[in-house]
Structures are given as structure tokens and as C-alpha cells.
Design a protein around this motif. Structure first.
Motif, PDB file in Angstrom:
ATOM      1  N   GLY A   8       0.792  -1.231   0.000  1.00  0.00           N
ATOM      2  CA  GLY A   8       0.000   0.000   0.000  1.00  0.00           C
ATOM      3  C   GLY A   8       0.821   1.276   0.000  1.00  0.00           C
ATOM      4  O   GLY A   8       2.037   1.266   0.189  1.00  0.00           O
ATOM      5  N   HIS A   9       0.110   2.378  -0.202  1.00  0.00           N
ATOM      6  CA  HIS A   9       0.733   3.700  -0.307  1.00  0.00           C
ATOM      7  C   HIS A   9       1.441   4.116   0.983  1.00  0.00           C
ATOM      8  O   HIS A   9       2.511   4.718   0.933  1.00  0.00           O
ATOM      9  N   CYS A  46       4.761   6.461  -9.979  1.00  0.00           N
ATOM     10  CA  CYS A  46       4.403   6.993 -11.297  1.00  0.00           C
ATOM     11  C   CYS A  46       3.233   6.248 -11.934  1.00  0.00           C
ATOM     12  O   CYS A  46       2.562   6.787 -12.804  1.00  0.00           O
ATOM     13  N   ASN A  47       2.983   5.039 -11.492  1.00  0.00           N
ATOM     14  CA  ASN A  47       1.871   4.264 -12.039  1.00  0.00           C
ATOM     15  C   ASN A  47       0.627   4.293 -11.160  1.00  0.00           C
ATOM     16  O   ASN A  47      -0.385   3.682 -11.514  1.00  0.00           O
ATOM     17  N   HIS A  48       0.701   4.974 -10.024  1.00  0.00           N
ATOM     18  CA  HIS A  48      -0.437   5.021  -9.097  1.00  0.00           C
ATOM     19  C   HIS A  48      -0.757   6.449  -8.667  1.00  0.00           C
ATOM     20  O   HIS A  48      -1.095   6.705  -7.517  1.00  0.00           O
ATOM     21  N   HIS A  49      -0.610   7.387  -9.593  1.00  0.00           N
ATOM     22  CA  HIS A  49      -0.996   8.787  -9.389  1.00  0.00           C
ATOM     23  C   HIS A  49      -0.305   9.429  -8.186  1.00  0.00           C
ATOM     24  O   HIS A  49      -0.891  10.249  -7.492  1.00  0.00           O
ATOM     25  N   ALA A  50       0.944   9.056  -7.957  1.00  0.00           N
ATOM     26  CA  ALA A  50       1.725   9.656  -6.878  1.00  0.00           C
ATOM     27  C   ALA A  50       3.039  10.191  -7.451  1.00  0.00           C
ATOM     28  O   ALA A  50       4.102  10.030  -6.851  1.00  0.00           O
ATOM     29  N   ALA A  72       5.715   9.597 -18.507  1.00  0.00           N
ATOM     30  CA  ALA A  72       4.924   9.058 -19.615  1.00  0.00           C
ATOM     31  C   ALA A  72       4.036  10.159 -20.172  1.00  0.00           C
ATOM     32  O   ALA A  72       3.891  11.225 -19.566  1.00  0.00           O
ATOM     33  N   LYS A  73       3.417   9.871 -21.272  1.00  0.00           N
ATOM     34  CA  LYS A  73       2.581  10.857 -21.949  1.00  0.00           C
ATOM     35  C   LYS A  73       1.451  11.355 -21.048  1.00  0.00           C
ATOM     36  O   LYS A  73       1.064  12.512 -21.129  1.00  0.00           O
ATOM     37  N   ASN A  74       0.958  10.510 -20.169  1.00  0.00           N
ATOM     38  CA  ASN A  74      -0.154  10.913 -19.309  1.00  0.00           C
ATOM     39  C   ASN A  74       0.288  11.511 -17.973  1.00  0.00           C
ATOM     40  O   ASN A  74      -0.539  11.948 -17.192  1.00  0.00           O
ATOM     41  N   THR A  75       1.598  11.552 -17.701  1.00  0.00           N
ATOM     42  CA  THR A  75       2.065  12.082 -16.417  1.00  0.00           C
ATOM     43  C   THR A  75       3.054  13.242 -16.521  1.00  0.00           C
ATOM     44  O   THR A  75       3.259  13.956 -15.545  1.00  0.00           O
ATOM     45  N   TYR A  76       3.678  13.422 -17.666  1.00  0.00           N
ATOM     46  CA  TYR A  76       4.779  14.383 -17.745  1.00  0.00           C
ATOM     47  C   TYR A  76       4.335  15.822 -17.465  1.00  0.00           C
ATOM     48  O   TYR A  76       5.086  16.592 -16.869  1.00  0.00           O
TER      49      TYR A  76
END
Length: 145
Positions: A8-9, A46-50, A72-76
Motif C-alpha cells: 500500500g501507499h 508513477c503508475n499510481h498517481h503519486a 509518460a505521456k499521461n504524467t509528464y
């Protein structure tokens, strides 16, 4: 353990705090041992919106250059905006590192205008010229002759 995210986070955040606290006391051998864990943490974040936690961890341990491989394209955009904001609160050397990374990432994802803004903020004429030469869309940078 194969997937540290299974815990977990909060577990990940605790690991980040412990790594930051111990980083300056760690020898080269221990740093090499910690690198797979750091990579797993950054990948998880980076894969869990953190993404912000990933940026903070790498800035704290002075490994910000690693961040580019996780953008990545959706996070940069979110990451670059955060890094640009952080650059206002660090010394000049660190600011240059952050803005260079931001500029390169915007360029990588074809955001020429934002990349140009970062290059101008760094006062990097060479990068400004590079951006103008790379961008082939005349409507992006209108320069009457």
C-alpha cells in the motif's frame, strides 16, 4: 518481494522517509543495494498517481535525472509543472538541473512552447536555438520576416 505496492501507499511513503533519512549516511555499497528498491518505489508512484512523491524522493536524494525514464505521456505535464514550481525554492545549481529536465521532457513530448519557456528561464540560448530548429510547425512560433 516482487511487488512492493502490495503493502500500500502508506508503506511506500514510510520507505521513502527512511531512505531520505539514511541517504546521507549510506555508503556506495548500500546505495547500490537500495537502487532496485528506489526504482520500484518510483515506478509504483508513477503508475499510481503519486508522481509528486516520486519527484520529491528523487530531489531529496539528488537522483532527479532518473525521473525522465518514468515520465509518460499521461504524467509528464503534471510532473513538469510541479518541478517548475519547486525550482523557485532551491539554489541556482539545483534550479538549473530541474529546469533542464523540465525543458527536455517538454521537448520530448513535443510541447515546444513550454520547452521554450523553460529554456528562456534558464537563459540557455543554445537550447532556445535548438527548440526553434526542431519545431517544424510554423504556427507554433510565428516570426515575420
Amino acid at each position: 518481494m516482487k511487488n512492493i505496492g502490495d503493502w500500500g501507499h502508506e508503506y511506500i511513503r514510510q520507505l521513502e522517509k527512511e531512505i531520505i533519512q539514511q541517504w546521507s549516511f549510506t555508503c556506495d555499497t548500500n546505495i547500490k543495494m537500495l537502487m532496485p528498491l528506489i526504482n520500484d518505489i518510483i515506478n509504483f508512484n508513477c503508475n499510481h498517481h503519486a508522481e509528486i512523491q516520486a519527484c520529491d524522493l528523487l530531489m531529496e536524494i539528488d537522483l532527479l535525472h532518473m525521473l525522465s525514464q518514468y515520465m509518460a505521456k499521461n504524467t509528464y505535464q503534471r510532473m513538469c509543472m510541479y518541478l517548475s514550481s519547486c525550482s523557485k525554492y532551491v539554489d541556482e545549481m539545483e534550479r538549473t538541473k530541474i529546469m533542464k529536465l523540465t525543458c527536455e521532457q517538454y521537448l520530448k513530448f513535443h510541447e515546444y512552447s513550454r520547452s521554450l519557456i523553460a529554456a528562456i528561464q534558464m537563459n540557455d540560448n543554445e537550447m532556445v536555438n535548438k527548440i526553434f530548429s526542431i519545431c517544424k510547425d510554423r504556427s507554433t512560433f510565428y516570426c515575420p520576416k
